[in-house]
Design a protein around this motif. Structure first.
Motif, short mmCIF file in Angstrom:
data_model
loop_
_atom_site.label_atom_id
_atom_site.label_comp_id
_atom_site.label_asym_id
_atom_site.label_seq_id
_atom_site.Cartn_x
_atom_site.Cartn_y
_atom_site.Cartn_z
N MET A 108 -8.08 -4.36 -6.36
CA MET A 108 -6.80 -4.96 -6.01
C MET A 108 -6.79 -6.45 -6.28
O MET A 108 -5.82 -7.01 -6.81
CB MET A 108 -6.46 -4.65 -4.55
CG MET A 108 -6.08 -3.20 -4.32
SD MET A 108 -5.47 -2.87 -2.66
CE MET A 108 -7.01 -2.89 -1.75
N LEU A 148 -4.85 5.97 5.33
CA LEU A 148 -4.46 4.78 4.58
C LEU A 148 -4.30 3.56 5.48
O LEU A 148 -4.62 2.44 5.09
CB LEU A 148 -3.16 5.03 3.81
CG LEU A 148 -2.67 3.89 2.91
CD1 LEU A 148 -3.71 3.54 1.85
CD2 LEU A 148 -1.35 4.26 2.25
N THR A 183 -7.67 2.12 6.06
CA THR A 183 -8.10 1.41 4.86
C THR A 183 -7.44 0.04 4.79
O THR A 183 -8.07 -0.96 4.44
CB THR A 183 -7.76 2.22 3.60
OG1 THR A 183 -8.36 3.51 3.70
CG2 THR A 183 -8.27 1.52 2.34
N CYS A 202 -9.31 -3.51 4.85
CA CYS A 202 -9.06 -4.49 3.79
C CYS A 202 -8.78 -5.86 4.40
O CYS A 202 -9.34 -6.88 3.98
CB CYS A 202 -7.88 -4.03 2.93
SG CYS A 202 -7.43 -5.16 1.60
N ILE A 227 1.10 -0.64 -5.12
CA ILE A 227 0.03 0.26 -5.54
C ILE A 227 0.37 1.66 -5.06
O ILE A 227 0.57 1.88 -3.86
CB ILE A 227 -1.34 -0.18 -5.00
CG1 ILE A 227 -1.64 -1.61 -5.46
CG2 ILE A 227 -2.44 0.76 -5.45
CD1 ILE A 227 -2.97 -2.14 -4.99
N SER A 277 -11.50 0.13 -3.12
CA SER A 277 -10.43 -0.40 -3.97
C SER A 277 -10.21 -1.90 -3.83
O SER A 277 -9.42 -2.48 -4.57
CB SER A 277 -9.11 0.31 -3.64
OG SER A 277 -9.18 1.69 -3.87
N PHE A 278 -10.89 -2.56 -2.89
CA PHE A 278 -10.54 -3.93 -2.56
C PHE A 278 -10.79 -4.89 -3.72
O PHE A 278 -9.97 -5.78 -4.00
CB PHE A 278 -11.30 -4.39 -1.31
CG PHE A 278 -11.10 -3.49 -0.12
CD1 PHE A 278 -9.92 -2.76 0.03
CD2 PHE A 278 -12.07 -3.37 0.87
CE1 PHE A 278 -9.72 -1.93 1.12
CE2 PHE A 278 -11.88 -2.55 1.98
CZ PHE A 278 -10.70 -1.82 2.09
N HIS A 330 -2.85 3.75 -8.76
CA HIS A 330 -4.21 3.72 -8.22
C HIS A 330 -4.21 4.43 -6.87
O HIS A 330 -3.30 4.22 -6.06
CB HIS A 330 -4.70 2.28 -8.05
CG HIS A 330 -6.09 2.18 -7.51
ND1 HIS A 330 -7.21 2.45 -8.27
CD2 HIS A 330 -6.54 1.83 -6.28
CE1 HIS A 330 -8.30 2.27 -7.53
NE2 HIS A 330 -7.91 1.90 -6.31
N PHE A 336 0.85 -1.20 0.00
CA PHE A 336 0.00 0.00 0.00
C PHE A 336 0.88 1.25 0.00
O PHE A 336 1.66 1.46 0.92
CB PHE A 336 -0.89 0.02 1.25
CG PHE A 336 -2.19 -0.74 1.10
CD1 PHE A 336 -2.23 -1.92 0.39
CD2 PHE A 336 -3.36 -0.27 1.67
CE1 PHE A 336 -3.42 -2.64 0.26
CE2 PHE A 336 -4.55 -0.97 1.54
CZ PHE A 336 -4.59 -2.15 0.83
N ILE A 349 -5.69 4.47 -3.41
CA ILE A 349 -6.39 3.47 -2.61
C ILE A 349 -7.46 4.12 -1.72
O ILE A 349 -7.19 5.07 -0.98
CB ILE A 349 -5.40 2.69 -1.73
CG1 ILE A 349 -4.37 1.98 -2.59
CG2 ILE A 349 -6.13 1.68 -0.84
CD1 ILE A 349 -3.24 1.33 -1.80
N THR A 350 -8.67 3.57 -1.80
CA THR A 350 -9.78 3.97 -0.92
C THR A 350 -10.48 2.70 -0.44
O THR A 350 -10.09 1.57 -0.79
CB THR A 350 -10.79 4.87 -1.66
OG1 THR A 350 -11.47 4.08 -2.65
CG2 THR A 350 -10.10 6.05 -2.32
N GLU A 351 -11.56 2.88 0.31
CA GLU A 351 -12.33 1.74 0.80
C GLU A 351 -13.04 0.99 -0.32
O GLU A 351 -13.53 -0.12 -0.11
CB GLU A 351 -13.36 2.21 1.84
CG GLU A 351 -12.75 2.82 3.09
CD GLU A 351 -12.30 1.80 4.11
OE1 GLU A 351 -12.59 0.60 3.92
OE2 GLU A 351 -11.63 2.18 5.09
#
Length: 456
Positions: free
Chosen positions: A201, A228, A231, A235, A164, A197-198, A191, A142, A193-195
């Motif tokens: 990924m 982050l 997040t 994840c 990422i 994005s899972f 990319h 991350f 990354i946010t909530e």
């Protein structure tokens, strides 16, 4: 003192209650922007008997105060404060070895300083130490930056890595740096990354490394700034393919507020029901502010303990001058700090106005302006009130008290996250191993905590 280990439960509610009680009582020490300590009246709240005790301390004693030193001859109220701070320290499992100053890691390559090299080496060594063959052989980095951690994980752990990164220039640099054989095992994608994005990924991992590896991935992150790290925790908690989590959180003060009208109410803090319950009344809720979060990620007591008399004096002068100049500004005014080769031991109106350039907000633009007689009169009054030599000393005393509370603030932030992770894991029916590990050399790296969790 409290103890946090992988194998023992931790009484979060008890710690939060005790910490909140202390922080509410001494909120005046930290709940303001550092440059605003004079404007906020902090020096008026600093008890005179505390000042008297600090005046008698030798430099060695002064340096040891944030590390738990208490002198029998000091006044009862100061001793009580220091003993409460000492009681709220948390002992964590250590990782790595403390390094002598002359043996600290040198830059491994251009762009990596000793601090970052130490963090990368220790985080990768920790990941290698907890790696289990039955678990992930694919790592998702991350915020992979320039890819140094990703590269080292592949080299030491023999795993494939997907980095990422939200900065496209860094991604391009990484993809251009690795030769073709390595590039198959270490890849990068652009990319933010946010909530949400899972799923993205998992799709990227499956497309690049195959669906079998994508079903067992580990989440890692070196500088999991701001939100982050939350997040990354979510994840791990909500994605079946995320088998473990190893991150170093930092920059807590950059967490997002709920909205612009509530700058000190944050989306991701507090997270746990236990801390929310502790902060249920208005008085205790007031300790949660950006200044609290900023203090939590500032320098630790380990960095304080090595300062010389001259370094304390110079730092005190810098802080005092920043506080003075802020205290004479109008709402639409700000300053640009000039760089002086030598900061005079005596603070005067003239050398203050020479060091700072006045800026005024006009028509959505900052313009340079001249200092006025009104500014001069205000500075003269403040210098007369606090003293050109005693003012810097008082500023450094406040810094000492803040350093005492730094670890308490960071403990609350990190333990809130661990408590949240345990609670959600229980709710969704997954069993986890978890630990909060501290690097031994926190004087070199203020980002000294590793959050670790794995499913079993």
């Amino acid at each position: 003192m409290f103890r946090y280990t992988e194998t023992s439960p931790f009484n979060y509610a008890d710690y939060f209650a005790s910490a909140a009680q202390l922080l509410v009582e001494y909120r005046w020490i930290f709940c303001y922007n550092n440059t605003k300590f004079i404007r906020s009246g902090v020096l008026e709240q600093l008890p005179q008997e505390w000042i008297n005790d600090l005046d008698t301390a030798s430099n060695e004693e002064f340096n040891q105060i944030p590390l738990g030193f208490v002198k029998d001859t000091w006044c009862d109220s100061f001793k009580e404060f220091l003993l409460q701070v000492k009681k709220l320290q948390v002992q964590y499992d250590p990782h790595g070895s403390a390094l002598p100053k002359d043996n600290r890691p040198k830059a491994a390559r251009k762009g990596i300083n000793a601090k970052k090299a130490y963090e990368i080496d220790n985080l990768c060594n920790f990941i290698e130490s907890v790696q289990r063959p039955a678990e992930a052989t694919l790592y998702i980095d991350f915020g992979s930056g320039l890819g140094y951690l990703s590269e080292l994980i592949h080299k030491q752990c023999g795993a494939k890595v997907l980095g990422i990164e939200g900065n496209p220039t860094l991604v391009e640099t990484c993809n251009n740096r690795f030769p073709d054989p390595t590039k198959k095992s270490v890849q990068y994608c652009h990319h933010f990354i946010t909530e949400t994005s899972f799923t993205f990924m998992q799709h990227e991992c499956s497309a690049r490394f195959g669906p079998e590896l994508a079903q067992k991935a580990a989440v890692v992150g070196l500088h999991a700034c701001a939100d982050l790290s939350i997040t990354a925790i979510n994840c791990f908690l909500h994605c079946r393919w995320a088998k473990s989590l190893t991150i170093m959180p930092c920059c807590y003060h950059r967490m997002k507020p709920i909205d612009e009208t509530a700058p000190n109410v944050f989306v991701n803090f507090p997270l746990s029901q236990e801390l929310r319950a502790t902060l249920s009344d208005d008085r205790s809720r007031r300790i949660i502010c950006r200044s609290f979060l900023r203090l939590g990620c500032q320098q630790t007591s380990a960095r304080w303990k090595g300062r010389t008399v001259e370094q304390h004096l110079e730092h005190g002068r810098i802080m005092f001058r920043r506080g003075l100049i802020d205290a004479v500004l109008e709402q639409t005014e700000s300053v640009r700090v000039g760089k002086l080769k030598l900061i005079s031991e005596e603070t005067t109106v003239d050398n203050m106005l020479e060091q700072f350039q006045l800026l005024k907000q006009l028509d959505n633009d900052s313009r340079e302006c001249l200092w006025t007689e009104q500014h001069r009169d205000r500075l003269s009054a403040l210098l007369e009130k606090y003293g050109t030599f005693s003012g810097p000393k008082l500023a450094e005393y406040v810094e000492c008290l803040q350093t005492c509370l730094q670890s308490i603030c960071e403990n609350v932030i990190l333990l809130d996250r661990m408590c949240y992770m345990e609670s959600i894991a229980k709710q969704v029916g997954i069993q986890i191993r978890r630990n909060l590990v501290k690097l031994r050399e926190d004087g070199l790296s203020p980002r000294c905590f590793i959050v670790y969790a794995s499913k079993y």
